[in-house]
Design an enzyme around this catalytic site. Structure first.
Site, PDB file in Angstrom:
ATOM      1  N   GLU A   1       0.613 -22.279  52.301  1.00 21.20           N
ATOM      2  CA  GLU A   1       1.304 -23.630  51.933  1.00 21.20           C
ATOM      3  C   GLU A   1       2.945 -23.308  51.865  1.00 21.20           C
ATOM      4  O   GLU A   1       3.825 -24.196  51.573  1.00 21.20           O
ATOM      5  CB  GLU A   1       0.889 -24.086  50.484  1.00 21.20           C
ATOM      6  CG  GLU A   1       0.746 -23.111  49.237  1.00 21.20           C
ATOM      7  CD  GLU A   1      -0.005 -23.733  47.977  1.00 21.20           C
ATOM      8  OE1 GLU A   1      -0.046 -25.061  47.936  1.00 21.20           O
ATOM      9  OE2 GLU A   1      -0.201 -22.917  47.255  1.00 21.20           O
TER      10      GLU A   1
ATOM     11  N   HIS B   1       0.430 -37.209  36.471  1.00 19.46           N
ATOM     12  CA  HIS B   1      -1.057 -37.247  35.696  1.00 19.46           C
ATOM     13  C   HIS B   1      -1.585 -38.419  35.755  1.00 19.46           C
ATOM     14  O   HIS B   1      -2.960 -38.387  36.254  1.00 19.46           O
ATOM     15  CB  HIS B   1      -0.657 -36.736  34.379  1.00 19.46           C
ATOM     16  CG  HIS B   1      -0.463 -35.328  34.256  1.00 19.46           C
ATOM     17  ND1 HIS B   1       0.560 -35.042  33.271  1.00 19.46           N
ATOM     18  CD2 HIS B   1      -0.787 -34.446  34.916  1.00 19.46           C
ATOM     19  CE1 HIS B   1       0.619 -33.529  33.243  1.00 19.46           C
ATOM     20  NE2 HIS B   1      -0.096 -33.270  34.241  1.00 19.46           N
TER      21      HIS B   1
ATOM     22  N   ARG C   1      -9.356 -21.500  42.888  1.00 18.86           N
ATOM     23  CA  ARG C   1      -7.810 -21.390  42.856  1.00 18.86           C
ATOM     24  C   ARG C   1      -7.328 -20.847  41.664  1.00 18.86           C
ATOM     25  O   ARG C   1      -7.591 -21.131  40.466  1.00 18.86           O
ATOM     26  CB  ARG C   1      -7.093 -22.350  43.554  1.00 18.86           C
ATOM     27  CG  ARG C   1      -5.705 -21.835  43.553  1.00 18.86           C
ATOM     28  CD  ARG C   1      -4.893 -23.036  44.059  1.00 18.86           C
ATOM     29  NE  ARG C   1      -4.700 -24.207  43.018  1.00 18.86           N
ATOM     30  CZ  ARG C   1      -3.886 -25.294  43.440  1.00 18.86           C
ATOM     31  NH1 ARG C   1      -3.539 -25.616  44.542  1.00 18.86           N
ATOM     32  NH2 ARG C   1      -3.861 -26.144  42.619  1.00 18.86           N
TER      33      ARG C   1
ATOM     34  N   ARG D   1       7.769 -33.362  47.347  1.00 21.48           N
ATOM     35  CA  ARG D   1       6.378 -34.109  47.468  1.00 21.48           C
ATOM     36  C   ARG D   1       6.521 -35.324  46.365  1.00 21.48           C
ATOM     37  O   ARG D   1       5.551 -36.248  46.589  1.00 21.48           O
ATOM     38  CB  ARG D   1       5.249 -33.149  47.293  1.00 21.48           C
ATOM     39  CG  ARG D   1       5.333 -32.361  46.054  1.00 21.48           C
ATOM     40  CD  ARG D   1       4.119 -31.330  46.163  1.00 21.48           C
ATOM     41  NE  ARG D   1       2.912 -32.036  45.646  1.00 21.48           N
ATOM     42  CZ  ARG D   1       1.662 -31.003  45.341  1.00 21.48           C
ATOM     43  NH1 ARG D   1       1.900 -29.882  45.787  1.00 21.48           N
ATOM     44  NH2 ARG D   1       0.675 -31.398  45.092  1.00 21.48           N
TER      45      ARG D   1
ATOM     46  N   ASN E   1      -0.075 -30.396  51.006  1.00 22.96           N
ATOM     47  CA  ASN E   1       0.797 -30.901  50.062  1.00 22.96           C
ATOM     48  C   ASN E   1       2.129 -30.064  50.120  1.00 22.96           C
ATOM     49  O   ASN E   1       3.363 -30.542  50.392  1.00 22.96           O
ATOM     50  CB  ASN E   1       0.470 -31.150  48.920  1.00 22.96           C
ATOM     51  CG  ASN E   1      -0.951 -31.860  48.898  1.00 22.96           C
ATOM     52  OD1 ASN E   1      -1.062 -32.689  49.764  1.00 22.96           O
ATOM     53  ND2 ASN E   1      -1.741 -31.571  47.869  1.00 22.96           N
ATOM     54  N   ASP E   2       2.169 -29.172  49.650  1.00 21.37           N
ATOM     55  CA  ASP E   2       3.133 -28.009  49.588  1.00 21.37           C
ATOM     56  C   ASP E   2       3.643 -27.760  50.819  1.00 21.37           C
ATOM     57  O   ASP E   2       4.950 -27.448  51.051  1.00 21.37           O
ATOM     58  CB  ASP E   2       2.817 -26.853  48.584  1.00 21.37           C
ATOM     59  CG  ASP E   2       2.877 -27.243  47.138  1.00 21.37           C
ATOM     60  OD1 ASP E   2       3.845 -27.974  46.780  1.00 21.37           O
ATOM     61  OD2 ASP E   2       2.013 -26.705  46.622  1.00 21.37           O
TER      62      ASP E   2
ATOM     63  N   CYS F   1      -7.099 -27.903  52.417  1.00 21.69           N
ATOM     64  CA  CYS F   1      -7.501 -28.506  50.886  1.00 21.69           C
ATOM     65  C   CYS F   1      -6.398 -29.482  50.259  1.00 21.69           C
ATOM     66  O   CYS F   1      -6.372 -29.943  49.174  1.00 21.69           O
ATOM     67  CB  CYS F   1      -7.986 -27.738  49.972  1.00 21.69           C
ATOM     68  SG  CYS F   1      -6.693 -26.240  49.490  1.00 21.69           S
TER      69      CYS F   1
ATOM     70  N   ARG G   1      -8.880 -26.834  40.848  1.00 15.58           N
ATOM     71  CA  ARG G   1      -7.380 -26.638  40.332  1.00 15.58           C
ATOM     72  C   ARG G   1      -7.628 -26.258  39.109  1.00 15.58           C
ATOM     73  O   ARG G   1      -8.180 -26.974  38.385  1.00 15.58           O
ATOM     74  CB  ARG G   1      -6.579 -27.787  40.472  1.00 15.58           C
ATOM     75  CG  ARG G   1      -6.293 -28.217  41.943  1.00 15.58           C
ATOM     76  CD  ARG G   1      -5.292 -29.561  41.742  1.00 15.58           C
ATOM     77  NE  ARG G   1      -4.682 -29.779  43.100  1.00 15.58           N
ATOM     78  CZ  ARG G   1      -5.197 -30.584  44.155  1.00 15.58           C
ATOM     79  NH1 ARG G   1      -6.312 -31.313  44.095  1.00 15.58           N
ATOM     80  NH2 ARG G   1      -4.591 -30.819  45.154  1.00 15.58           N
TER      81      ARG G   1
HETATM   82  C1  PEP Z   1      -1.279 -28.212  48.390  1.00 14.79           C
HETATM   83  O1  PEP Z   1      -0.466 -27.812  48.205  1.00 14.79           O
HETATM   84  O2  PEP Z   1      -1.772 -29.009  49.443  1.00 14.79           O
HETATM   85  C2  PEP Z   1      -2.819 -28.198  47.506  1.00 14.79           C
HETATM   86  C3  PEP Z   1      -3.964 -28.631  47.656  1.00 14.79           C
HETATM   87  O3  PEP Z   1      -2.378 -27.717  46.219  1.00 14.79           O
HETATM   88  P1  PEP Z   1      -1.620 -28.663  45.107  1.00 14.79           P
HETATM   89  O4  PEP Z   1      -1.533 -29.999  45.479  1.00 14.79           O
HETATM   90  O5  PEP Z   1      -2.406 -28.267  43.793  1.00 14.79           O
HETATM   91  O6  PEP Z   1      -0.137 -28.132  44.844  1.00 14.79           O
HETATM   92 MG    MG Z   2      -0.094 -26.493  46.533  1.00 16.01          MG
END
Ligand code: PEP
Ligand code: MG
Length: 531
Positions: free
Chosen positions: A420, A182, A322, A452, A441-442, A489, A287
């Protein structure tokens, strides 16, 4: 002192220089205990003062920060947290020692876990421990943080970060911490440079510091030549940022003339206050987790107001919202499952929403109502199977019918999915979604089997890994063949070093943090795809 160099991970880009102030807490001597009743009263009063203090901070904070503070207040108001301390006082321990021991036990439990969610909880609890100790007159030694200080700590709870005045600059150095915490998110949003994972006791960070949080380098007691080199890099960074900012409103086009849509990622409508929709092609990711982090679940009206604000801000451009992506590293009190052995592989995203259809239905209704005010699109996170998309569609159909029957104004938004989970990317043709957005990211953590948030495997969690890029290409090709939009994204979209590789997969649409928008467009402009 001779010059010393340390390296960590960049968590919020930027340059800063100045004296280091270490916030790490050497807890002061135990207060001499009074009688048991007095000690209990003192602890109760200290807890109330800490709640009042956090509430005042929350009242001044924007939505995302208020959510984090609200979570801390809920923890502090939970009797289960203070019970062991009151029991210890009853057995003759002074209030400050009883409180500290009780909280330290709790914190140690959370720190021992592998799970990043628990680590974040440990930092929140350490903040609560120190605040209450302050009010017991046994406070941790928290030196004055003057404006512009370079603040060093093991980890930094969001409330301490928010209590510091960053308007005159400064930076944060954390020996632990993670880029996805955070506090790192708050630092990026406020433009405060931050390095995490320095792996050095913050007590040893003292003296004059040069912080280059674009590459994660810290230099202590720099030699004159190092300082001169640092200042030159800082000037060039600032010049580049100014140049990019001047052109932020221009459409993004590669050096060889290929147009790329660039949207923004938003966690709270407050982030839009100083932004014009003219600088982007719309909102590519909202988000919505922060709406749910305040202790109680937001009702339909509260959600509708937020989604409507986003739709109106976008002024006819698409707004991709989302649905709740709770779970994994984003717990929501009362909704997510505590104690999963691996929360990233547990009940998160659409899995969680489908297991709470009543909560999910409220969000879908609010989104359909907001769709009357702009180009709202609904995006489902963590989709693994086509059945999950179909179950969400069926619920949306049902709520649309109910809204119409009740005469409530609503429009049916297009329903897309995040890609993802590798199972979705590999079998993308099985998903009848209106659009796809790659969550790099995921996707990266699941493809590379590298968490991550785990600093030790950060090099493995590389979105430019050939396997990740191959999956993105697969999704893009399916999008072209089936006439569906494919965007990305994840954070990689806002990383200038990743842009060329991403565009070479065929991607022509990205969504990035507002703070990364100018640099992303500039990086696109420098890319030559040879077309
Ligand atoms: C991702 O996983 O790339 C994503 C955009 O979602 P978050 O980072 O909120 O999991
Ligand atoms: Mg994600």
């Amino acid at each position: 002192m001779p010059e010393a160099r340390h390296h960590g991970r960049p968590a919020a880009p930027g340059f800063a220089s100045g004296r280091v102030v270490t916030l790490d807490m050497a807890v002061a001597e135990r207060r001499a205990g009074g009688d048991r009743e007095q000690e209990m009263t003192a602890l109760r009063a200290a807890v109330v003062k800490a709640v009042t203090e956090l509430s005042a901070l929350a009242a001044e904070a924007d939505d995302d920060a208020a959510g984090i503070l609200g979570f801390q207040i809920a923890l502090l108001e939970d009797d289960a947290l203070s019970e062991p301390a009151f029991a210890a006082i009853a057995s003759g321990i002074p209030a400050d020692a009883a409180w500290r021991d009780a909280l330290d036990d709790e914190i140690a439990g959370y720190r021992a876990g592998e799970d990043e969610t628990f680590h974040a909880r440990a930092a929140d609890l350490a903040d609560l421990r120190d605040r209450v100790l302050d009010h017991l007159g046994a406070g941790a030694i928290a030196p004055d943080v003057t404006r512009g200080s370079i603040v060093a700590a093991t980890d930094l709870p969001p409330s301490r970060f928010l209590a510091i005045d960053w308007r005159a600059g400064g930076a944060v150095l954390l020996s632990e911490g993670s880029r996805n915490s955070h506090v790192a998110m708050l630092a990026r949003a406020r433009g405060v440079p931050m390095i995490v994972g320095l792996g050095i006791d913050p007590i040893r960070l003292a003296g004059e510091a040069l912080v280059d949080a674009t590459c994660g380098e810290l230099v202590l007691d720099p030699a004159p030549a190092t300082r001169a080199d640092f200042e030159a890099r800082r000037r060039s960074h600032e010049h580049g940022a100014t140049q990019a900012a001047i052109r932020i409103g221009d459409p993004a086009v590669t050096a060889d003339g290929v147009a790329v849509a660039v949207h923004i990622n938003v966690a709270s409508p407050d982030e839009l206050a100083s932004l014009s929709p003219a600088i982007c092609d719309g909102i590519g990711l909202v988000r919505t987790e922060f709406l749910f982090s305040g202790g109680s679940l937001p009702d339909e009206e509260a959600q509708y107001r937020v989604y409507r604000r986003l739709a109106e801000w976008s002024n006819g451009k698409p707004v991709t919202i989302r649905t709740l992506d709770a779970g994994g590293d984003k717990p929501v009190v009362g909704l997510t499952t505590a104690g999963e052995s691996n929360p990233f592989l547990g009940v998160r995203g659409v899995r969680l929403s489908l297991s709470y259809p009543d909560v999910f239905a409220v969000q879908l209704r609010a989104l359909a109502r907001a769709a009357c005010h702009g180009k709202v699109r609904i995006m489902l996170p963590m989709v693994t199977l086509p059945d999950e998309l179909e179950a969400a569609r069926a619920l949306l159909d049902k709520e649309m019918a109910a809204l119409r029957a009740a005469g409530v104004a609503a429009e049916r938004p297009p329903l897309g999915i995040m890609v993802e989970v590798p199972a979705a990317a590999l079998a993308i043709e099985r998903f009848d979604a209106a659009f796809f957005s790659v969550g790099s990211n995921d996707l990266t953590q699941y493809v590379t089997a590298a968490g991550r948030d785990i600093a030790a495997v950060a090099d493995l969690a590389d979105p430019l890994n050939a396997a990740v890029l191959r999956l993105i290409r697969l999704v893009v090709e399916h999008g072209h063949a089936s006439g569906r939009e494919v965007s990305l994204c994840g954070d990689a979209g806002g990383d200038p070093a990743a842009i060329e590789a991403l565009l070479r997969t065929g991607l022509r649409s990205l969504s990035v943090a507002p703070a990364a928008l100018a640099a992303t467009k500039a990086a696109i402009g420098r890319t030559d795809l040879g077309q």
